[in-house]
Motif scaffolding. Sequence first.
Motif, PDB file in Angstrom:
ATOM      1  N   ILE A   4       0.697  -1.160  -0.040  1.00 23.96           N
ATOM      2  CA  ILE A   4       0.057   0.305   0.169  1.00 23.96           C
ATOM      3  C   ILE A   4       1.013   1.385   0.529  1.00 23.96           C
ATOM      4  O   ILE A   4       1.737   1.299   0.461  1.00 23.96           O
ATOM      5  CB  ILE A   4      -0.544  -0.329   1.491  1.00 23.96           C
ATOM      6  N   HIS A   5       0.519   2.453  -0.739  1.00 27.25           N
ATOM      7  CA  HIS A   5       1.255   3.118  -1.342  1.00 27.25           C
ATOM      8  C   HIS A   5       0.747   4.323   0.019  1.00 27.25           C
ATOM      9  O   HIS A   5      -0.085   4.279   0.633  1.00 27.25           O
ATOM     10  CB  HIS A   5       0.992   4.073  -2.330  1.00 27.25           C
ATOM     11  N   ARG A   6       2.091   4.940   0.932  1.00 26.88           N
ATOM     12  CA  ARG A   6       2.021   5.683   1.862  1.00 26.88           C
ATOM     13  C   ARG A   6       0.409   7.178   1.327  1.00 26.88           C
ATOM     14  O   ARG A   6       0.062   7.288   2.421  1.00 26.88           O
ATOM     15  CB  ARG A   6       3.142   6.871   2.274  1.00 26.88           C
ATOM     16  N   TYR A 136       3.398   6.992   8.166  1.00 31.02           N
ATOM     17  CA  TYR A 136       4.669   8.217   8.664  1.00 31.02           C
ATOM     18  C   TYR A 136       5.935   7.658   7.765  1.00 31.02           C
ATOM     19  O   TYR A 136       6.621   6.458   8.534  1.00 31.02           O
ATOM     20  CB  TYR A 136       4.405   8.554   9.651  1.00 31.02           C
ATOM     21  N   PRO A 137       6.672   8.849   7.333  1.00 28.04           N
ATOM     22  CA  PRO A 137       7.814   8.377   6.725  1.00 28.04           C
ATOM     23  C   PRO A 137       8.818   7.882   7.725  1.00 28.04           C
ATOM     24  O   PRO A 137       8.947   7.867   9.078  1.00 28.04           O
ATOM     25  CB  PRO A 137       8.396   9.404   6.130  1.00 28.04           C
ATOM     26  N   GLY A 145       5.492  -0.296  10.368  1.00 27.51           N
ATOM     27  CA  GLY A 145       4.189  -0.602  10.564  1.00 27.51           C
ATOM     28  C   GLY A 145       4.041  -1.475  11.744  1.00 27.51           C
ATOM     29  O   GLY A 145       5.491  -1.314  12.852  1.00 27.51           O
ATOM     30  N   PHE A 146       2.946  -2.001  12.437  1.00 26.59           N
ATOM     31  CA  PHE A 146       3.114  -3.114  13.956  1.00 26.59           C
ATOM     32  C   PHE A 146       2.783  -4.710  13.240  1.00 26.59           C
ATOM     33  O   PHE A 146       1.440  -4.805  12.852  1.00 26.59           O
ATOM     34  CB  PHE A 146       2.208  -2.616  14.566  1.00 26.59           C
ATOM     35  N   ALA A 280       2.273  17.406  15.758  1.00 30.04           N
ATOM     36  CA  ALA A 280       3.446  17.293  14.735  1.00 30.04           C
ATOM     37  C   ALA A 280       2.646  17.143  13.259  1.00 30.04           C
ATOM     38  O   ALA A 280       3.679  17.051  12.209  1.00 30.04           O
ATOM     39  CB  ALA A 280       3.808  16.422  15.199  1.00 30.04           C
ATOM     40  N   GLY A 281       2.154  16.061  13.249  1.00 32.89           N
ATOM     41  CA  GLY A 281       1.772  15.236  11.917  1.00 32.89           C
ATOM     42  C   GLY A 281       2.279  14.078  11.012  1.00 32.89           C
ATOM     43  O   GLY A 281       2.067  13.600   9.807  1.00 32.89           O
ATOM     44  N   GLY A 282       3.084  13.792  11.976  1.00 31.18           N
ATOM     45  CA  GLY A 282       3.488  12.119  12.059  1.00 31.18           C
ATOM     46  C   GLY A 282       4.289  11.871  13.722  1.00 31.18           C
ATOM     47  O   GLY A 282       4.342  13.062  14.432  1.00 31.18           O
ATOM     48  N   VAL A 283       4.657  10.857  13.452  1.00 30.95           N
ATOM     49  CA  VAL A 283       5.576  10.011  14.502  1.00 30.95           C
ATOM     50  C   VAL A 283       6.488   9.207  14.335  1.00 30.95           C
ATOM     51  O   VAL A 283       6.461   7.790  12.801  1.00 30.95           O
ATOM     52  CB  VAL A 283       4.397   9.424  15.081  1.00 30.95           C
TER      53      VAL A 283
END
Length: 296
Positions: A4-6, A136-137, A145-146, A280-283
């Motif tokens: 799946i693309h980001r 998130y990059p 992922g998890f 932050a919009g990311g982690v």
Amino acid sequence: MTHIHRAALLAILSASPVLAADPPATPAALVAQAPGEAWRAVPPDDLLVMTIEGGAQVVIQLAPMFSPRHVGNIRVLAQAHWWDGTSINRVQDNYVVQWGDATEKKPMPPGLSATSPDDYRLPIATRRLQVTPSPYPDPYAPATGFVGGWPVAMDGDAAWLPHCYGFVGVGRNLSPDAGTGAELYAVIGQAPRQLDRNIAVVGRVIAGMAHLSSLPRGSGELGFYTPQEHPVPILSVRLASDMPAAQRPQFQQMDTGSRSFADYLRLRANRKDDFYDRPAGGVDLCNAPVPVRPAP
């Protein structure tokens, strides 16, 4: 695993129902209010209990899915009581705490498996694994992922555990040596992700981390204790499954495929409480630790 693309992942998350402004508005509040079905018991055979000088206990959750041969060796070593009488002999500031046989002469118990650098990654192409991808990059992997309650980095056909704070790895000599599992370390500083896929990661500390991170730093090279310093004696290391039921620790981890975890991950990336002015919009992968709690 389906690729799946980001950009598609971001679209999926943005289309998901947004959490209300009412509580829970913080990751901690969400974890505290997560329903029982969002949690999974950690098997007692995956819990390693280390008791050090003074009776303090450190509990390590093992990851047999990702390091099966190393974890198998660790179980053999624990059942043989091999670590009893060894020590914590290295504490390097902002890096690792390391323990094992400082003499490197203690005989190994029978039943250990051979290991190799091939053990550092888990092939996922032929396995049916439920992957909760992160949009998130990450600077160290094409995707993250998890899986099964663990954060993972991925390159399309394989997944590996990252060197996050509190994660436990296997000491080794120069490659192709991959270590047996007898020499272990825990990360006590900024995540040294450059070690990913260079050393076997076998688990994470889920209780008693302060007993490791607060130890006096070694003054020798790489933080090893010198003869004038005090290596911390290890009194015992046991699998929880080998302990009396009344003494056995019990823990649960959040199901990383649950809606609760999806909301938790979103909040880790976009804090909604009054303290934060700019989400932050990311982690990054290591700043979204999978919640683990003592079993109610």
